[in-house]
Design a protein around this motif. Structure first.
Motif, PDB file in Angstrom:
ATOM      1  N   THR A 778      31.079  51.744-154.977  1.00  0.00           N
ATOM      2  CA  THR A 778      31.143  50.361-155.452  1.00  0.00           C
ATOM      3  C   THR A 778      31.599  49.415-154.353  1.00  0.00           C
ATOM      4  O   THR A 778      31.001  48.356-154.139  1.00  0.00           O
ATOM      5  N   GLN A 813      27.410  47.048-163.714  1.00  0.00           N
ATOM      6  CA  GLN A 813      28.427  46.180-164.311  1.00  0.00           C
ATOM      7  C   GLN A 813      29.357  45.601-163.235  1.00  0.00           C
ATOM      8  O   GLN A 813      29.654  44.400-163.249  1.00  0.00           O
ATOM      9  N   ASN A 814      29.784  46.435-162.293  1.00  0.00           N
ATOM     10  CA  ASN A 814      30.676  45.951-161.235  1.00  0.00           C
ATOM     11  C   ASN A 814      29.980  44.917-160.355  1.00  0.00           C
ATOM     12  O   ASN A 814      30.583  43.911-159.944  1.00  0.00           O
ATOM     13  N   ARG A 816      27.490  42.894-161.190  1.00  0.00           N
ATOM     14  CA  ARG A 816      27.286  41.628-161.901  1.00  0.00           C
ATOM     15  C   ARG A 816      28.609  40.885-162.120  1.00  0.00           C
ATOM     16  O   ARG A 816      28.642  39.655-162.096  1.00  0.00           O
ATOM     17  N   GLN A 817      29.687  41.627-162.339  1.00  0.00           N
ATOM     18  CA  GLN A 817      30.987  40.959-162.449  1.00  0.00           C
ATOM     19  C   GLN A 817      31.352  40.278-161.132  1.00  0.00           C
ATOM     20  O   GLN A 817      31.884  39.168-161.107  1.00  0.00           O
ATOM     21  N   TYR A 818      31.045  40.946-160.024  1.00  0.00           N
ATOM     22  CA  TYR A 818      31.328  40.345-158.721  1.00  0.00           C
ATOM     23  C   TYR A 818      30.463  39.112-158.491  1.00  0.00           C
ATOM     24  O   TYR A 818      30.939  38.085-157.999  1.00  0.00           O
ATOM     25  N   LYS A 820      29.321  37.035-160.591  1.00  0.00           N
ATOM     26  CA  LYS A 820      29.777  35.905-161.402  1.00  0.00           C
ATOM     27  C   LYS A 820      30.929  35.142-160.725  1.00  0.00           C
ATOM     28  O   LYS A 820      31.198  33.998-161.084  1.00  0.00           O
ATOM     29  N   THR A 821      31.587  35.794-159.779  1.00  0.00           N
ATOM     30  CA  THR A 821      32.701  35.116-159.098  1.00  0.00           C
ATOM     31  C   THR A 821      32.239  34.274-157.920  1.00  0.00           C
ATOM     32  O   THR A 821      33.047  33.589-157.300  1.00  0.00           O
TER      33      THR A 821
END
Length: 845
Positions: A778, A813-814, A816-818, A820-821
């Protein structure tokens, strides 16, 4: 011309020795159906566009040629990238023109019109593929491009077909002057017949013989009128047919009979002329038969590769590391068919991880029934077979596969009434084959080893067979419940135990393979959970005895101690290697020091000898001068004696111990270095003489530009009227009145802009709007994505594609979360389902 390109890409045929012993084999004959590879073959077929590629899928075969395997994997990997990242790949339907190309070679044959249309279609597909790969300026798909380039595109043939065929696949009127004339006459005659029939039809309608809603129609290739049967005898002509009800008769009037005959004659002439044109084209195209066949094979081969790639994407397969030496290192391997089944049910598959190498060649798996032993074995078998068939496999990025010459399987019930074989007898027949043919490059898979007969005898026979297989250095995976085999594996070199773990709380299988420990059948525990009467369970414990009940615990302790001492042995070996390496380096450095010392001593001696020779020469000159001036002979003799003594003393000094000589040499050398250092320090301490200059005028070192130019240079020389200016690597002598002085700030700004422009151009040239992070951790994936987004923002690129695969969705998931930041990210979405779906994230900036 590259012949049979597609089939060479798709297949690799088996070879036999003169003794009919296969150089590599797959056993038994129904191996593929036992492991489920026949279903995989059908799934790949379903991804093919046309039948020629499906026939290539049938030719997929087990291979030991590492070159072929790597080539096939590389081709499939490139096509996977195209399927997921390129939406303009020309994957069009295509006909099979191989038979037409073969018939073209035969003199006197003639192509049919539909075959000519098929040839045009295949050429158009070839032209589209060549155009697609010509856009690959960065050479991202070199292997596929090589295949397409191997197809010699016959431009003349394509242009000639285009000049003859219409878009609808008909022969053009301009194909020949005769055809143009025939069709012109045919059209003219048909128009005359139509006009005549319309005139007759109008007359008949006025008389009420024809309904107002009916008109002339075609029957048996001739224009006729639909006349009510009541009035058919009033019309002179030929009756061709009647309606089903008998109320309407289709009559060709006498007035148009001759003209219809003329139309028929012209149609036959047209058909003969078309056949003549096709024959002439066939003769004209005959030299291109090999090119057409090669193009057909290339297109079928690319369709076949694309089908493999699309199937690999479905099962989230990758290209692992492939080695010549046999080994099997599977990390997070998944059975492709089980993966697809569970995916439909929205369930996660439990991956398998294990390693077979020269130290641990055979893995003996034990554990409870329905705990996943057979699934684990089938997973290893199908992944090994797929890899040596040139197919990507669903494993983790750290996996590696070796090449095996034989792959053998004993699984399931092979009892046969015809051959008088029971279940156990069939297993023994397979074991006989294994013992006879297994070797160091053999991979075995045996399920429920030794079962089917008396447990004691069966376990003993299985242990003897296992010992022999281990002695032959074969590789394999074996499942069993027999305790004696677990004990043997714990003690024997080359064999390692493995256990299918179980949830002790709920007594449910976890389907997780733990390598290094033996498994337990948990028969008593499972029986208790199912609800078997406690009295029965107590009798079982009483009859088996405490020692038998605790044997699994003893085995675990044995394996724990074995692993501990193996770790200790590895640590000792590693330390020993480090000590040996340090000793080797020290010896090498000592030899270097000795060599340098010898060189220094020899150099010092050489310099001393040169000095002595110079002194001798000077003395001899002095003596000659003494003689010339009639000096005293005694004085001359005395001088000679002193010189002789000096020589003897010098020769003795050469015999001084080398260590003392080297020490003195080093001392002198050190003193010289110290003196030079002090001299350098004194020079640094000297103050520079400052000469005042006029900052407004041009001086040496000033930044200047030519009047009316943008380039800035450095002044390196100066006279009263001219200056020498350096522009890059160009030196120019320029009059001072043509130069303009540039401030340091302006010079720095221009350098910054030119550097930024060069950097921007380089990044724009090498930028790719997509990235593949499958198999990455990741943190490593996020670092790569951060660099990609930064480059895209700097280059004003508004769309990125990130290939991360599906898996269990954690990496996606990791990521896409990143994303979004990041403020510059406008939207995040899945790729189109046709090109990868949720295995690819599309980022809008």
């Amino acid at each position: 011309m590259v012949a049979d390109v597609a089939r060479n890409v798709a297949t690799n045929h088996c070879s036999l020795s003169i003794d009919n012993y296969p150089l590599f084999m797959v056993f038994p004959e129904n191996f593929e159906s036992k492991i489920g590879f026949d279903k995989i073959r059908n799934l790949i077929k379903s991804e093919c566009i046309a039948s020629p590629a499906k026939s290539l899928v049938e030719d997929i075969a087990f291979s030991t040629d590492i070159g072929y395997i790597r080539k096939s994997l590389a081709l499939t990997n490139e096509m996977m990238s195209i399927c997921m990242l390129k939406d303009n790949y020309p994957a069009n339907n295509y006909p099979d023109v191989s038979q037409a190309a073969s018939r073209m070679r035969v003199e006197g044959t003639c192509l049919q019109l539909f075959e000519l249309v098929d040839i045009r279609t295949i050429l158009e597909n070839c032209r589209a593929l060549r155009a697609f790969f010509r856009t690959d300026d960065k050479n991202e798909f070199p292997n596929l491009k090589q295949i397409v380039d191997s197809a010699n595109f016959p431009t003349y043939l394509y242009d000639r077909i285009q000049s003859v065929l219409t878009k609808n696949g008909e022969i053009k009127d301009t194909a020949s002057p005769e055809l143009r004339e025939i069709r012109s006459s045919l059209i003219s005659t048909q128009e005359s017949v139509s006009r005549k029939l319309n005139s007759i039809l109008t007359s008949f309608r006025e008389q009420g013989w024809v309904s107002k809603d009916l008109s002339a129609t075609m029957v048996n290739g001739r224009l006729v009128l639909p006349i009510e049967t009541t009035y058919k005898r009033k019309v002179q002509g030929f009756v061709h047919d009647e309606s089903a009800s008998g109320k309407t008769s289709y009559i060709e009037p006498q007035e148009v009979l001759e003209m219809n005959n003329r139309i028929r004659e012209l149609e036959l002439s047209e058909a003969r002329e078309i056949q003549k044109i096709l024959y002439e084209l066939t003769c004209e195209f005959r030299p291109y038969a090999d090119d057409l066949k090669n193009i057909s094979q290339v297109i079928a081969g690319l369709d076949f590769i694309r089908a493999k790639a699309k199937f690999a994407i479905r099962i989230e397969a990758i290209i692992p590391s492939v080695h010549e030496e046999p080994c099997l290192d599977i990390v997070r391997g998944k059975h492709p068919l089980l993966y697809l089944t569970l995916k439909k049910e929205n369930r996660e598959i439990v991956p398998t991880t294990f390693r077979l190498d020269t130290e641990n060649r055979i893995l003996l798996i034990s554990g409870p029934n329905a705990g996943g032993k057979s699934v684990c074995l089938k997973t290893a078998a199908i992944l090994s077979y797929m890899l040596q068939c040139g197919l990507p496999v669903p494993v983790g990025g750290a996996s590696s596969f070796g090449i095996f010459s034989e792959i053998m399987l004993d699984i399931g019930d092979e009892q046969s009434i015809e051959n008088d074989l029971s279940t156990y007898s069939s297993h023994l027949v397979n074991m006989k084959h294994f013992l006879k043919n297994a070797g160091p490059r053999t991979l075995l898979f045996i399920d429920e080893f030794g079962s089917g007969t008396d447990p004691i005898i069966g376990g003993t026979i299985a242990e003897a067979i296992l010992e022999q297989l281990n002695a032959s250095k074969t590789f394999g995976m074996i499942t069993t419940h027999y305790t004696n085999l677990k004990v043997f594996a714990a003690e024997a070199e080359g064999i390692i135990n493995g256990a299918m773990l179980i949830d002790h709380t709920n007594m449910q299988p976890t389907f997780i393979l733990e390598v290094g420990i033996p498994g337990s059948s948990y028969a008593v525990e499972i029986a208790r959970r199912i609800g078997l009467p406690e009295a029965i369970i107590s009798k079982v414990v009483e009859k088996t005895g405490t020692q038998q009940m605790n044997i699994d615990r003893f085995l675990r302790e044995l394996m724990r101690d074995k692993r501990y001492w193996e770790r200790k042995r590895k640590q000792v070996n590693e330390q020993s290697k480090k000590v040996d390496e340090a000793l080797r380096k020290n010896l090498e450095e000592l030899e270097i020091i000795k060599t340098k010392r010898k060189q220094i001593i020899e150099s010092a001696r050489s310099e001393a000898e040169q000095l002595l020779n110079g002194v001798n020469k000077q003395i001899e000159n002095t003596i000659s001068e003494i003689k010339r001036t009639n000096a005293d002979k005694d004085k001359t003799r005395e001088v000679r004696e002193e010189i002789k003594q000096f020589k003897e003393d010098f020769e003795k000094s050469k015999e001084v111990d080398e260590n003392e000589f080297a020490r003195k040499y080093e001392y002198v050398k050190r003193k010289i270095e110290e003196r030079e250092a002090r001299k350098l320090a004194r020079e640094k301490e000297k103050k520079l003489e400052m000469v005042p200059i006029d900052e407004d005028k041009i001086n040496i070192g000033s930044k200047v530009r030519l009047a009316g130019q943008e380039a800035i240079g450095d002044v390196t020389g100066l006279t009263d009227k001219t200056a020498v200016v350096c522009f890059g690597s160009l030196y120019m002598s320029v009059a001072l009145d043509r130069l303009q002085k540039v401030s340091h700030e302006e010079y720095a700004n221009q350098r910054k802009q030119s550097s930024a422009s060069a950097l921007y151009s380089e990044k724009a040239l090498n930028f790719k709007p997509y990235i593949d992070v499958r198999g990455d951790r990741t943190d490593e994936a996020l670092r790569k994505i951060e660099e990609l987004v930064d480059a895209a923002v700097m280059l004003s690129h508004h769309e990125l594609k990130i290939l991360h695969g599906r898996g269990n969705g954690i990496l996606r998931q990791n990521i896409r979360q990143y994303l979004k930041t990041i403020p510059q990210v406008k939207s995040i979405s899945d790729e189109d389902i046709r090109f990868g779906g949720d295995g690819i994230t599309v980022v809008k900036l």
